[in-house]
Design a protein around this motif. Structure first.
Motif: not given
Ligand code: MLT
Length: 398
Positions: A17, A41-42, A108, A131, A176, A207, A238, A331, A372
């Motif tokens: 990222f 990025i999520g 994380s 991930y 993810n 998630y 999230k 996603y 993604r």
């Molecule tokens: C992602 O985009 O995969 C996540 O936001 C990364 C994360 O949760 O650290």
């Protein structure tokens, strides 16, 4: 002479990222004034909900008076929050004890820190695509990694290897990056494998709140045997918009024992030594998420991201593009059109439509050929991104 951890030479120079952010910044510098739509990025776009904000304000106020001030918090988490989370599991008929819940500063952080419980000789098993922090944290730790594949035909279900091997197994559902959800049958196979091989599953449930279908497990502990072989890692990032606030929780069941040792007791020992816990203020904010009002607000938050997914899937359908995910997941995992590579598609999207997405190759070799999109972006940005993709298709950019 000092000896450095040379395992750092095994990971790419920059994290996925960070790499994407740099590429987008460079492109924007050369193309000022263009509106870039960030579906990479999520990261969430909706603010924290009213009950969380209220709780945070109250906690700040408490910290300003000697009578209500809190110093160090218990390292494993505020007992009130641990109980609220255990109760929240129990409401879903999953027996979790407050002492099995550990408050963390996010999934994380926890996914990397937990490695400390295991010998370096124990390999990690990471079904790919995955991930990227899973593999990177293990590589930095000097651990060998095995990458079983996923069954694309069956909605990217992680495939149990044929060979029996003791390992630290990573499972993520909703996944993810693919947005796939592990079915009961799939999790049963993994649990049987972990028990047979004395492996431990790290179940990333960051998630879980995006699962809408009743027959899909949200917690691995919905399945028999999981308490003996799995750690569940969850996050409010999230679920409740805590990406910039940081608070999560991990469940380590008392029944999880290996080599005659309790992983729960080991983690208590680890936390009491290596952290001073999550701040009082943030834990008060987190507690509000588990209140009745907090849960209602969180589901409204999810509606926004769910609508985003529907809008975007409609656009991809109209453009005749293939994809997975989006149904029980924030996603959408799109097959790159015309056989193009995932970084090539990333470039087309950025340069021709100013859409940022995450190239599938960043999630491992098997992600090549996929890209993604995150549905955590603002509603108007997702709508606009859909329109731009249809235009790209009509103009034959891909
Ligand atoms: C992602 O985009 O995969 C996540 O936001 C990364 C994360 O949760 O650290």
């Amino acid at each position: 002479m000092i000896s450095m951890n040379l395992n750092y030479l095994k990971v790419k120079e920059s994290y996925l990222f960070a790499d994407i952010r740099k590429r987008v910044e460079e492109w924007q510098k050369e193309n000022p004034g263009k509106k870039v739509l960030r579906l990479g990025i999520g990261d969430v776009s909706q603010p924290l909900t009213p009950s969380v904000i209220k709780a945070l304000h109250e906690a700040v106020e408490e910290q300003s008076h000697a009578e209500t001030f809190h110093g160090y918090m218990p390292e494993c988490g505020d007992p009130v929050l641990r109980k609220a989370i255990a109760d929240w599991y129990r409401k879903r008929n999953i027996p979790v004890d407050p002492e099995e819940v550990f408050i963390s500063s996010g999934a994380s952080d926890e996914l990397g820190d937990l490695l400390h419980l295991f010998e370096r000789s124990l390999p990690a098993m990471i079904p790919e695509p995955a991930y990227p922090a899973y593999a990177d944290a293990n590589l930095m730790d000097g651990r060998k990694i095995i990458f079983p594949g996923t069954d694309i035909e069956n909605g990217f279900q992680p495939l149990v290897p044929e060979e029996d091997l003791t390992a630290l197994i990573y499972l993520c559902s909703p996944d993810n990056p693919t947005g796939a959800v592990c079915t009961k049958e799939c999790l049963e196979k993994w649990i049987a494998y972990a028990i047979r091989t004395k492996s431990v599953i790290l179940f990333d449930a960051a998630y879980e709140s995006f699962v809408y279908e009743d027959n899909i497990p949200r917690s691995i502990y919905e399945l028999e045997g999981a308490q003996e072989c799995a750690i569940e890692i969850s996050s409010l990032s999230k679920t409740a918009g805590f990406t910039g606030t940081r608070c999560g929780y991990t469940v380590i069941p008392m029944d999880l024992q290996r080599d005659g040792l309790s992983l729960n007791a080991m983690w208590v020992r680890n936390r009491t030594t290596r952290t001073n816990g999550v701040s009082y203020i943030l834990q008060k904010g987190a507690l509000a998420v588990f209140s009745e009002e907090g849960q209602k607000e969180v589901s409204q938050l999810h509606e926004v991201y769910r609508r985003n997914a529907q809008t975007f899937m409609q656009a991809l359908d109209e453009a005749g593009l293939s994809y997975a995910g989006g149904k029980n997941s924030p996603y959408i995992w799109m097959k790159c059109p015309c056989g193009s590579g995932s970084w090539e598609t990333f470039d087309i999207l950025l340069k021709q439509a100013q859409i940022v997405a995450t190239p599938g190759a960043g999630f491992g070799e098997s992600g090549e050929g996929w890209i993604r999109f995150s549905m955590f972006a603002k509603e108007e940005d997702v709508e606009e991104a859909g329109r731009r993709i249809i235009r790209l298709r009509n103009e034959k950019y891909f």
